[in-house]
Design an enzyme around this catalytic site. Structure first.
Site, PDB file in Angstrom:
ATOM      1  N   GLN A   1      26.287  -2.562  11.882  1.00 29.31           N
ATOM      2  CA  GLN A   1      25.020  -2.024  13.110  1.00 29.31           C
ATOM      3  C   GLN A   1      24.287  -2.569  11.649  1.00 29.31           C
ATOM      4  O   GLN A   1      23.289  -2.142  12.174  1.00 29.31           O
ATOM      5  CB  GLN A   1      25.271  -0.156  12.410  1.00 29.31           C
TER       6      GLN A   1
ATOM      7  N   ASP B   1      18.592   8.174  11.308  1.00 30.08           N
ATOM      8  CA  ASP B   1      19.838   8.492  12.309  1.00 30.08           C
ATOM      9  C   ASP B   1      20.211   9.993  12.334  1.00 30.08           C
ATOM     10  O   ASP B   1      19.194  10.657  12.306  1.00 30.08           O
ATOM     11  CB  ASP B   1      21.310   7.665  11.331  1.00 30.08           C
TER      12      ASP B   1
ATOM     13  N   CYS C   1      20.142   3.488  14.368  1.00 28.90           N
ATOM     14  CA  CYS C   1      21.157   2.995  15.153  1.00 28.90           C
ATOM     15  C   CYS C   1      20.981   3.649  16.713  1.00 28.90           C
ATOM     16  O   CYS C   1      22.064   2.748  17.325  1.00 28.90           O
ATOM     17  CB  CYS C   1      22.830   3.098  14.034  1.00 28.90           C
TER      18      CYS C   1
ATOM     19  N   ARG D   1      23.369  -4.909  18.612  1.00 33.34           N
ATOM     20  CA  ARG D   1      24.883  -5.277  18.162  1.00 33.34           C
ATOM     21  C   ARG D   1      26.361  -6.115  18.681  1.00 33.34           C
ATOM     22  O   ARG D   1      26.700  -6.442  18.143  1.00 33.34           O
ATOM     23  CB  ARG D   1      25.289  -3.466  18.354  1.00 33.34           C
TER      24      ARG D   1
HETATM   25  N1   CP Z   1      24.976   2.740  16.668  1.00 36.15           N
HETATM   26  C1   CP Z   1      26.382   2.724  17.092  1.00 36.15           C
HETATM   27  O1   CP Z   1      27.391   2.472  16.319  1.00 36.15           O
HETATM   28  O2   CP Z   1      26.324   3.826  17.723  1.00 36.15           O
HETATM   29  P1   CP Z   1      28.002   4.188  18.979  1.00 36.15           P
HETATM   30  O3   CP Z   1      28.275   5.355  17.986  1.00 36.15           O
HETATM   31  O4   CP Z   1      27.696   4.760  20.051  1.00 36.15           O
HETATM   32  O5   CP Z   1      28.709   2.953  18.605  1.00 36.15           O
HETATM   33  N1  NVA Z   2      26.198   8.556  11.070  1.00 38.47           N
HETATM   34  C1  NVA Z   2      26.172   8.011  12.045  1.00 38.47           C
HETATM   35  C2  NVA Z   2      26.517   7.470  12.857  1.00 38.47           C
HETATM   36  C3  NVA Z   2      26.712   6.792  14.371  1.00 38.47           C
HETATM   37  C4  NVA Z   2      26.999   5.368  14.869  1.00 38.47           C
HETATM   38  C5  NVA Z   2      27.702   9.198  12.618  1.00 38.47           C
HETATM   39  O1  NVA Z   2      28.219   8.784  11.241  1.00 38.47           O
HETATM   40  O2  NVA Z   2      28.360   9.366  13.497  1.00 38.47           O
END
Ligand code: CP
Ligand code: NVA
Length: 334
Positions: free
Chosen positions: A141, A234, A277, A316
């Site tokens: 990420q 996030d 993200c 990504r």
């Molecule tokens: N940002 C990210 O990792 O998204 P996903 O959970 O959709 O893979």
């Molecule tokens: N911190 C979040 C990121 C998702 C891409 C999770 O772990 O759910």
């Protein structure tokens, strides 16, 4: 023709600290080149006949599809394996699974819970293993995040990144290390109860002493974001932490990224971008229907012109492709 660091050939990426500063930056250079190549309509064969196993214990939109499209774009193939499809850790140890898949695939991308699992895979597969998110880290990420920041500002060094929210999650941990490697000023705005592991902060500050980067952890988001070029947040409840929902909402409400916080940067209307993200809770409809419904960012910020979240999501794919190409591609082809 392409930026290529021979020392990345055959290498895994389990956490940002696995990369030297130069290796990290060179992966971003390569991703920029691969993005331009795809934009020019070229779908080549840099990864021809390469086979990648995608092991996913947690769900994913971006990582799964980025990881799959990246290899197919360049002539290879991906196999998506959920924990219901294979015996991983249930009927068969992670170590045995690694040894089996390593005999068949050229690389393995793993998303799941324990960091230990991805480390065990890497120790025994005999092929490169990439961490597509664990409870502790999310390095692929951060490559995309840094690439997006560089696209927007033309540089990384000296820029201030303010992360606001759950200060101890996978994204916050990896972002901190990525930013210090790039010589940036990183501020983690989070309640004390969600402070990052002091060992990780110490490790990041040690890197910063070398690169000129700084790391601050502050509980006041308004003071923390002053002068920020990048506002980053996030979800408040990460995958696997759903039981914490009520506590998180209570702790993190004052950390919502809204226009007031944007103005507190002093850079609104100027040199400022918003990153997330994703997936994000930014509209009430999703937030109230989703199991972990929270609103870490308002719709106004999410949809603003300075929000670069979809460039970030696209990147990504280009950055994961850069990882694959660096680790698997015969350099004579580059
Ligand atoms: N940002 C990210 O990792 O998204 P996903 O959970 O959709 O893979
Ligand atoms: N911190 C979040 C990121 C998702 C891409 C999770 O772990 O759910």
């Amino acid at each position: 023709m392409f930026t290529w660091k021979p020392e990345l050939y055959g290498r895994s990426l389990l956490r940002m600290a696995d990369l030297t500063d130069e290796e990290m930056l060179s992966l971003i250079d390569l991703a920029v080149e691969l993005k331009a190549r795809r934009r020019a309509g070229v779908r080549g064969d840099l990864l021809a006949r390469r086979q990648i196993a995608l092991i996913f214990e947690k769900s994913s939109t971006r990582t799964r599809n980025a990881a799959s499209v990246a290899v197919r774009d360049e002539g290879g193939a991906a196999e998506y394996l959920t924990k219901n499809d294979i015996h991983l850790g249930a009927k068969e140890s992670v170590k045995d699974t690694a040894r089996v898949l390593g005999r068949m695939f050229d690389g393995i991308l793993f998303r799941g819970f324990a960091q230990k699992t991805v480390e065990t895979l890497a120790a025994h597969a005999g092929v490169p293993v990439w961490n597509g998110l664990t409870d502790d880290f999310h390095p692929t990420q951060i490559l995309a995040d840094l690439m997006t920041i560089r696209e927007c500002f033309g540089r990384l060094r000296g820029l201030k990144v303010a992360y606001v929210g759950d200060g101890r999650n996978n994204v916050a941990n990896s972002l901190m290390m990525g930013c210090v490697k790039a010589g940036m000023r990183f501020v983690n705005c989070t309640p004390e109860a969600l402070s990052p592991d002091p060992m990780l902060v110490r490790e990041a500050r040690e890197v910063g002493a070398r690169t000129g980067a700084t790391v601050e952890v502050v509980s006041d988001p308004v003071a923390g974001v002053a002068g920020a070029h990048v506002l980053y947040t996030d979800v408040w409840v990460s995958m696997g932490e759903e039981a914490q929902k009520e506590t998180r909402l209570r702790l993190l409400r004052p950390y919502q990224v809204n226009m007031e916080l944007v103005r507190a940067t002093g850079n609104a209307g100027g040199e400022l971008i918003f990153l997330h993200c994703l997936p994000a809770f930014h509209d009430h409809e999703t937030a109230v229907t989703a199991a972990s419904g929270a609103l870490e960012v308002t719709d106004e910020v999410f949809e603003a012109p300075f929000s670069k979240v979809f460039d970030e999501a696209e990147n990504r794919m280009h950055t994961i492709k850069a990882l694959y190409v660096s680790a698997l591609c015969d350099h004579a082809a580059l």
